[in-house]
Scaffold this motif. Structure first.
Motif, PDB file in Angstrom:
ATOM      1  N   MET A 140      -5.954  -3.035   0.467  1.00 36.41           N
ATOM      2  CA  MET A 140      -5.100  -3.236  -0.679  1.00 36.41           C
ATOM      3  C   MET A 140      -5.291  -4.668  -1.174  1.00 36.41           C
ATOM      4  O   MET A 140      -5.572  -5.574  -0.390  1.00 36.41           O
ATOM      5  N   GLU A 141      -5.101  -4.886  -2.458  1.00 35.90           N
ATOM      6  CA  GLU A 141      -5.227  -6.207  -3.065  1.00 35.90           C
ATOM      7  C   GLU A 141      -3.878  -6.638  -3.626  1.00 35.90           C
ATOM      8  O   GLU A 141      -3.179  -5.849  -4.253  1.00 35.90           O
ATOM      9  N   HIS A 142      -3.520  -7.906  -3.394  1.00 34.89           N
ATOM     10  CA  HIS A 142      -2.259  -8.471  -3.869  1.00 34.89           C
ATOM     11  C   HIS A 142      -2.570  -9.707  -4.707  1.00 34.89           C
ATOM     12  O   HIS A 142      -3.246 -10.615  -4.231  1.00 34.89           O
ATOM     13  N   ARG A 143      -2.073  -9.753  -5.934  1.00 34.82           N
ATOM     14  CA  ARG A 143      -2.240 -10.923  -6.798  1.00 34.82           C
ATOM     15  C   ARG A 143      -0.962 -11.757  -6.690  1.00 34.82           C
ATOM     16  O   ARG A 143       0.130 -11.268  -6.960  1.00 34.82           O
ATOM     17  N   LEU A 144      -1.123 -13.023  -6.281  1.00 37.86           N
ATOM     18  CA  LEU A 144       0.016 -13.900  -6.034  1.00 37.86           C
ATOM     19  C   LEU A 144      -0.145 -15.228  -6.768  1.00 37.86           C
ATOM     20  O   LEU A 144      -1.251 -15.763  -6.853  1.00 37.86           O
TER      21      LEU A 144
END
Length: 86
Positions: free
Chosen positions: A1-5
């Motif tokens: 999964m990819e998380h943009r923070l």
């Protein structure tokens, strides 16, 4: 999964320099070892265009001294990162 923070410039620079190898984050996204973080530099009002991609390789949570609902994410750089604005 990819998380943009979002990440503030002083922390962004420390990550890209390799001096900061962790992120302290609210554990509200179901972070897991192997997930990719896309850290987008945020100056408080706008994104700067600089991003850094890294992989979570360790997670510390539910530990004495750590606020409930927060986690320390150990991170290692991905090979493809954009350090400068295009």
């Amino acid at each position: 999964m990819e998380h943009r923070l979002k990440i503030m410039p002083e922390f962004f620079q420390a990550v890209t320099d390799g001096r900061k190898t962790f992120e302290l984050r609210k554990d509200d996204r179901g972070f897991a070892v192997g997930d990719v973080l896309v850290l987008s530099e945020w100056n408080g009002s706008d994104f700067t265009g600089r991003e850094f991609r890294c992989v979570i390789d360790y997670i510390l949570k539910d530990y004495d001294g750590l606020c409930p609902g927060y986690a320390i994410l150990g991170i290692v750089p991905c090979h493809k990162s954009t350090y400068e604005k295009d």
